[in-house]
Design a protein around this motif. Structure first.
Motif, short mmCIF file in Angstrom:
data_model
loop_
_atom_site.label_atom_id
_atom_site.label_comp_id
_atom_site.label_asym_id
_atom_site.label_seq_id
_atom_site.Cartn_x
_atom_site.Cartn_y
_atom_site.Cartn_z
N TYR A 337 2.05 7.26 -4.63
CA TYR A 337 0.74 6.85 -4.13
C TYR A 337 -0.02 8.00 -3.48
CZ TYR A 337 3.25 2.57 -4.96
OH TYR A 337 4.01 1.59 -5.56
N ARG A 338 0.38 9.22 -3.80
CA ARG A 338 -0.31 10.40 -3.30
C ARG A 338 -1.72 10.47 -3.89
NH1 ARG A 338 1.07 13.44 1.13
NH2 ARG A 338 3.33 13.67 1.27
N ALA A 339 -2.64 11.00 -3.07
CA ALA A 339 -4.00 11.29 -3.53
C ALA A 339 -4.42 12.57 -2.84
CB ALA A 339 -4.95 10.15 -3.20
N GLY A 342 -3.23 13.64 0.78
CA GLY A 342 -2.91 12.43 1.52
C GLY A 342 -2.43 11.31 0.61
N PHE A 343 -2.93 10.10 0.86
CA PHE A 343 -2.49 8.93 0.12
C PHE A 343 -3.68 8.07 -0.29
CE2 PHE A 343 1.20 10.17 2.58
CZ PHE A 343 2.24 10.01 1.67
N LYS A 344 -3.44 7.22 -1.28
CA LYS A 344 -4.42 6.24 -1.69
C LYS A 344 -4.71 5.27 -0.54
CE LYS A 344 -3.01 6.00 -6.57
NZ LYS A 344 -2.49 5.07 -7.61
N TYR A 346 -4.70 1.79 1.16
CA TYR A 346 -3.68 0.75 1.01
C TYR A 346 -4.20 -0.42 0.16
CZ TYR A 346 0.56 -1.74 2.29
OH TYR A 346 1.78 -2.37 2.24
N THR A 347 -5.49 -0.63 0.17
CA THR A 347 -6.08 -1.72 -0.61
C THR A 347 -6.00 -1.47 -2.11
OG1 THR A 347 -8.22 -0.64 -0.19
CG2 THR A 347 -7.65 -2.55 1.17
N GLU A 348 -5.66 -0.25 -2.52
CA GLU A 348 -5.51 0.05 -3.95
C GLU A 348 -4.14 -0.36 -4.49
OE1 GLU A 348 -6.79 3.96 -5.24
OE2 GLU A 348 -8.02 4.18 -3.44
N LEU A 349 -3.20 -0.66 -3.60
CA LEU A 349 -1.88 -1.07 -4.05
C LEU A 349 -1.91 -2.52 -4.53
CD1 LEU A 349 -1.19 1.51 -2.43
CD2 LEU A 349 0.92 0.37 -1.70
#
Length: 378
Positions: A337-339, A342-344, A346-349
Motif C-alpha cells: 500500500y505504498r504511495a 508514504g502510503f495510500k 486508508y479509504t482506498e483499501l
C-alpha cells in the motif's frame, strides 16, 4: 465485512492467551504469591488481592462484561506501570509487571476503553531487586531501547516543530504533508508517552475525549482543522500547545527508567493500538493517513522486541523465529500500500485488504504477547 465488524472480529481473536502459558479461564482464587485474578465487568473491577510483595506481579484479567475493556496498574500521579488493552467480553489476558518499590498504587478497569476507569487501591509491600540489576542482558536491552526512544523523541520534536511552523504560517499543503511524518515518531514510542498521565490525550486524543470532559487538542484537533474545517483563529494557539506538550514529553521520555517488562508489554500495546484504532480507520479519521501510523506502531513494537532479542533467543529460540516470520509478514503486506514515500489513503483499501491486514496483526499479536512471559522467567 464492515470496519466495525473487522474490529470486533480482531478483538475476539487477538486477545486469547495460550492456555499453557497464561492459564486462561481459571476462576479459582489464586494462591498467595501467584497470579492475581481480576474480574472485570461493565460496573465493577474485582481484584482478588489488594496487596502484594514487591517484585514481578501477574494480574490475570477476565472480562465478564459486555464491552471490550482494559486493565491498568497506576503509580502515584497516574503514572502507568503496566496495562493490557483490547480484552473482549468473555476472554482473559495477563498483565505481568515489575514493581520494585513498595507504596500505594491503583488498579483500574476501563469498560469501553474510556474514562478514568473503575479504580481500587493496591498496596505493594517492601522493595525488591530489579531485573536490570541482576541480569546483564536485560540491562543492555533497556539501555538499547532507551537509545531508540531518545532518537525517536528528538525526531518527534524536530518534525513537530516543522509541522507547527507550517500551521502557524497558514501553509496548509505543507502542514498536511508533515502531519503523518511527525506522527510517525510519536506512534513508535507511544507506550512510553502513555506512561505519563495525561500527556497522551493532550497530544493524541481524538474528538471523543470531549465526552470524557477533556479538551480536544493536539494532533487530531489540527488534523480536523486542516482537512475538514479549515484553519481557525485559534489554530496557531493549538499548534503552540501541541509543541509545548511534545517538548514536555520529550524531556520526560529521555529521563524515564524503563523495565524489561515495560518493553515487552509496550510491544504488545502498540499492536493493540493497531487493532483498536488503525485497522478501523478511526485514528486519522479526517486525513485517512492511518497506514502511516499502522506502520509506525509495528516498527515501534519490532524495536522493543529487537532490544529484548538476545534474552528471548536464549530462553525460547523458537519464539524468536516465529516473531521474525510474523513481523516480516505484516511489513510485507504494508508494502503493498505504498504511495511514493508514504502510503495510500486508508479509504482506498477494500474490505478484503482490511481483513487480510487484521488477520496478519492477529497472527503477530499472539507471539508478541508471549515475550513478557519469557522475560519474566528467572
Amino acid at each position: 465485512m464492515s470496519l466495525t465488524s473487522v474490529r470486533v472480529a480482531l478483538a475476539g481473536v487477538a486477545v486469547v492467551c495460550p492456555l499453557a502459558l497464561a492459564g486462561c479461564g481459571g476462576d479459582s482464587p489464586p494462591a498467595a504469591g501467584g497470579p492475581i485474578a481480576v474480574e472485570a465487568s461493565d460496573e465493577a473491577c474485582k481484584v482478588a488481592r489488594t496487596a502484594a510483595d514487591a517484585g514481578t506481579l501477574t494480574f490475570e484479567v477476565t472480562n465478564k462484561g459486555s464491552r471490550v475493556t482494559e486493565f491498568y496498574l497506576y503509580a502515584e500521579g497516574d503514572r502507568i506501570m503496566g496495562e493490557v488493552e483490547n480484552i473482549a467480553p468473555g476472554l482473559t489476558r495477563r498483565l505481568i509487571v515489575e514493581v520494585s518499590e513498595g507504596g500505594k498504587y491503583q488498579t483500574a478497569c476501563k469498560p469501553g476503553m474510556q474514562g478514568n476507569g473503575i479504580r481500587g487501591e493496591f498496596t505493594v509491600n517492601g522493595n525488591s531487586g530489579r531485573q536490570v540489576d541482576t541480569d546483564a542482558k536485560l540491562a543492555e536491552a533497556t539501555r538499547s531501547y532507551q537509545r531508540y526512544v531518545n532518537s525517536q523523541a528528538d525526531a518527534l520534536l524536530t518534525k513537530t516543530t516543522e509541522f507547527v511552523d507550517a500551521v502557524k504560517a497558514g501553509k496548509v499543503d505543507e502542514a498536511k504533508a508533515l502531519f503523518p511524518v511527525s506522527r510517525t515518531y510519536w506512534e513508535r514510542i507511544e507506550p512510553v508517552a502513555e506512561s505519563f498521565g495525561d500527556i497522551d490525550p493532550k497530544i493524541d486524543g481524538r474528538e471523543d475525549v470531549v465526552e470524557e470532559g477533556l479538551e480536544f487538542t493536539g494532533f487530531h484537533r489540527l488534523e480536523k482543522d486542516l482537512w475538514v474545517d479549515g484553519l481557525k483563529a485559534d489554530s496557531p494557539a493549538m499548534a503552540d500547545r501541541l509543541l509545548a506538550d511534545v517538548t514536555d514529553l520529550v524531556g520526560k521520555a529521555k529521563a524515564v527508567e524503563l523495565t524489561p517488562l515495560q518493553l515487552a508489554n509496550g510491544a504488545k500495546e502498540l499492536l493493540d493500538e493497531v487493532a483498536t484504532g488503525k485497522i478501523t480507520g478511526e485514528e486519522d479519521r479526517y486525513s485517512h493517513t492511518d497506514l502511516w501510523d499502522f506502520k509506525a506502531n509495528v516498527e515501534g513494537s519490532q524495536a522493543a522486541v529487537a532490544a529484548l532479542r538476545p534474552v528471548v533467543q536464549e530462553r525460547d529460540a523458537a519464539l524468536t523465529s516465529t516473531l521474525d516470520e510474523k513481523f516480516a509478514a505484516v511489513n510485507g503486506l504494508l508494502e503493498r500500500y505504498r504511495a511514493g514515500e508514504g502510503f495510500k489513503a486508508y479509504t482506498e483499501l477494500t474490505e478484503a485488504d482490511i481483513k487480510v491486514l487484521a488477520e496478519a496483526v492477529d497472527a503477530l499479536g499472539e507471539p508478541v504477547s508471549r515475550v513478557a512471559e519469557v522475560v519474566a522467567q528467572k
